[in-house]
Design a protein around this motif. Structure first.
Motif, PDB file in Angstrom:
ATOM      1  N   VAL A  36       0.827  -1.223   0.000  1.00 47.01           N
ATOM      2  CA  VAL A  36       0.000   0.000   0.000  1.00 47.01           C
ATOM      3  C   VAL A  36       0.856   1.266   0.000  1.00 47.01           C
ATOM      4  O   VAL A  36       1.959   1.289   0.558  1.00 47.01           O
ATOM      5  N   LYS A  37       0.305   2.305  -0.593  1.00 44.37           N
ATOM      6  CA  LYS A  37       0.943   3.625  -0.521  1.00 44.37           C
ATOM      7  C   LYS A  37       0.757   4.151   0.899  1.00 44.37           C
ATOM      8  O   LYS A  37      -0.288   3.898   1.513  1.00 44.37           O
ATOM      9  N   PRO A  38       1.749   4.897   1.412  1.00 40.66           N
ATOM     10  CA  PRO A  38       1.631   5.379   2.808  1.00 40.66           C
ATOM     11  C   PRO A  38       0.304   6.097   3.073  1.00 40.66           C
ATOM     12  O   PRO A  38      -0.288   5.935   4.137  1.00 40.66           O
ATOM     13  N   GLU A  39      -0.205   6.857   2.085  1.00 43.62           N
ATOM     14  CA  GLU A  39      -1.461   7.599   2.322  1.00 43.62           C
ATOM     15  C   GLU A  39      -2.684   6.677   2.382  1.00 43.62           C
ATOM     16  O   GLU A  39      -3.755   7.088   2.824  1.00 43.62           O
ATOM     17  N   HIS A  40      -2.528   5.413   1.908  1.00 44.13           N
ATOM     18  CA  HIS A  40      -3.664   4.467   1.975  1.00 44.13           C
ATOM     19  C   HIS A  40      -3.473   3.410   3.054  1.00 44.13           C
ATOM     20  O   HIS A  40      -4.202   2.417   3.102  1.00 44.13           O
ATOM     21  N   LYS A  41      -2.474   3.636   3.907  1.00 47.15           N
ATOM     22  CA  LYS A  41      -2.160   2.688   4.978  1.00 47.15           C
ATOM     23  C   LYS A  41      -3.419   2.307   5.766  1.00 47.15           C
ATOM     24  O   LYS A  41      -4.177   3.187   6.186  1.00 47.15           O
ATOM     25  N   GLY A  42      -3.645   1.020   5.962  1.00 46.39           N
ATOM     26  CA  GLY A  42      -4.807   0.569   6.739  1.00 46.39           C
ATOM     27  C   GLY A  42      -6.034   0.289   5.892  1.00 46.39           C
ATOM     28  O   GLY A  42      -6.998  -0.288   6.374  1.00 46.39           O
ATOM     29  N   SER A  43      -6.003   0.688   4.610  1.00 45.97           N
ATOM     30  CA  SER A  43      -7.189   0.472   3.767  1.00 45.97           C
ATOM     31  C   SER A  43      -7.109  -0.847   3.001  1.00 45.97           C
ATOM     32  O   SER A  43      -8.034  -1.216   2.290  1.00 45.97           O
ATOM     33  N   GLU A  44      -5.979  -1.570   3.148  1.00 44.31           N
ATOM     34  CA  GLU A  44      -5.828  -2.808   2.372  1.00 44.31           C
ATOM     35  C   GLU A  44      -6.787  -3.892   2.879  1.00 44.31           C
ATOM     36  O   GLU A  44      -7.206  -3.901   4.027  1.00 44.31           O
ATOM     37  N   PHE A  45      -7.078  -4.837   1.977  1.00 43.30           N
ATOM     38  CA  PHE A  45      -7.970  -5.960   2.298  1.00 43.30           C
ATOM     39  C   PHE A  45      -7.333  -6.841   3.370  1.00 43.30           C
ATOM     40  O   PHE A  45      -6.159  -7.195   3.288  1.00 43.30           O
TER      41      PHE A  45
END
Ligand SMILES: [Zn+2]
Length: 414
Positions: A36-45
């Motif tokens: 994941v990109k740092p700005e999307h951290k935590g949004s991964e499945f």
């Protein structure tokens, strides 16, 4: 971009039975390649991976299918061109040719999940006529540049009619780490049987070996992408039921294989080769349901060893990095509570520097970054490539004593 959906199946993938017993569970696990990109951290499945054993046929398997939709369209698994992988591919092609088709030119080989065409290139060099089937258009293009023709798409029962006329009767169908991704192995085996030359055709399948997974406590191989986990015994049961005879488990010597591999060579029961049948060598304990319960406990102990190793190293003030950002590194770390104590995860060919590892959120870096940011110890996840990794990193000033193999750590010997 739609989120992946999970469907439960409640039926054995191998025999259709309904007596399934859970023996493992991994909580909130990501996809192996979902950096994941740092700005999307935590949004991964992330979703649980429960693993079951079928009480009827003893096949280990998951009971959920993940439909990734367009969420994960850039999945580009490729073993790349490491020295060991190239040697393996060459040996597999040469051994198959010399053992089963000595002196024959133009043996027709279809590889399903042919990736970048490296394995078919090795077959082509032995004089085979080759064709790939590969879902990724990008990898089909890479293969075409090497002179390897591929049909782009997911292989299923309808693909049989899409094959060119000269590939309607095939000598060898080959799959490397693709068969254990199939949600339904039965119709797939039936399709392959229709395509194989009934007199002497061969189905060659390389998959992860459940016997080795359990012996080495390699729980990282329990992934959303994997549907079934076979031993020689359960492979024997499944293939017999689907009209095949297994004639070889030893096509490539163990020491030349990639880290964890079961290679099955099967032939249609109608084939003249069926008289060369071999028997499975799986230890008896794999037939005992209690053994699977013990396995769950042992894997939990392995994870505890790894957490203790990370805690001890970092408490001593050591900087610890991981090496190998394949599925092994990603999934091992995803199951460990203190993975965030590692400095970063290094890879020779990272997907993209600057991304974060799914769930554990460590930075993904390349060797140049490691050279500029030295660490005290390196935990090697891709332990099958230990010698190559040391050779690459020793010029940076590292000593062999600074490398730790994941296998030793899981076993508690570090
Ligand atoms: Zn079953």
């Amino acid at each position: 971009m739609s989120a992946p959906t999970i469907t439960r199946i409640d039926q054995c993938r191998a025999c259709g039975g309904t007596h399934l017993q859970q023996f493992l569970n991994f909580s909130a696990m990501p996809f192996t390649d979902d950096f994941v990109k740092p700005e999307h951290k935590g949004s991964e499945f992330c979703a649980d991976i429960p693993v079951y054993i079928c009480r009827d046929c003893l096949t280990a398997q998951t009971q959920h299918n993940v439909d990734v939709g367009d969420y994960y369209e850039d999945y580009q698994y490729s073993v790349g061109a490491s020295g060991k992988a190239s040697v393996f591919m060459r040996l597999l092609a040469e051994n198959l040719q010399s053992k089963y088709y000595p002196g024959k030119q133009g043996v027709k080989v279809l590889e399903i999940g042919s990736g970048d065409g490296e394995q078919l290139l090795a077959f082509k060099k032995t004089g085979c006529s080759v064709l790939g089937y590969e879902p990724s258009s990008m990898l089909c293009k890479v293969a075409a540049e090497k002179g390897i023709p591929s049909i782009q798409g997911l292989f299923d029962e309808n693909s049989v009619s899409a094959l060119p006329a000269d590939f309607q009767s095939i000598d060898v169908i080959m799959l490397s780490y693709t068969f254990d991704h199939l949600p339904k192995p039965q119709p797939f085996l039936a399709s392959c049987r229709r395509l194989l030359n009934p007199q002497d055709g061969l189905l060659v399948i390389e998959i992860h070996d459940l016997e080795k997974i359990i012996d080495r406590q390699e729980y990282c191989l329990f992934e959303h992408e994997h549907s079934i986990y076979l031993t020689e015994q359960t492979a024997h049961t499944l293939f017999e039921r689907e009209g095949y005879t297994i004639i070889d488990f030893d096509l490539v010597p163990d020491e030349d294989r990639r880290a964890n591999s079961l290679i099955i060579v099967a032939t249609p029961k109608t084939s003249e080769r069926a008289k060369q049948a071999v028997l499975p060598r799986t230890p008896k304990k794999f037939q005992d349901l209690g053994f699977y319960a013990e396995t769950g406990q042992q894997i939990a102990t392995g994870i505890a060893h790894l957490e203790a190793f990370i805690a001890k190293s970092t408490a001593e003030g050591k900087k610890l990095a991981g090496y190998g950002a394949g599925g092994r590194g990603v999934m091992t770390l995803a199951a460990v509570a203190n993975a965030g104590k590692l400095e970063f995860l290094v890879d020779r060919k990272p997907k993209q520097v600057g991304l974060l590892v799914p769930k554990s959120h460590m930075p993904l870096v390349d060797i140049a970054y490691l050279a500029a940011h030295p660490v005290d110890a390196i935990l090697v996840f891709s332990y099958g490539y230990m010698a190559e990794i040391q050779k690459e990193l020793i010029p940076l000033g590292y000593k062999p004593s600074q490398f730790y193999s994941l296998l030793d750590v899981l076993a508690g010997s570090q």
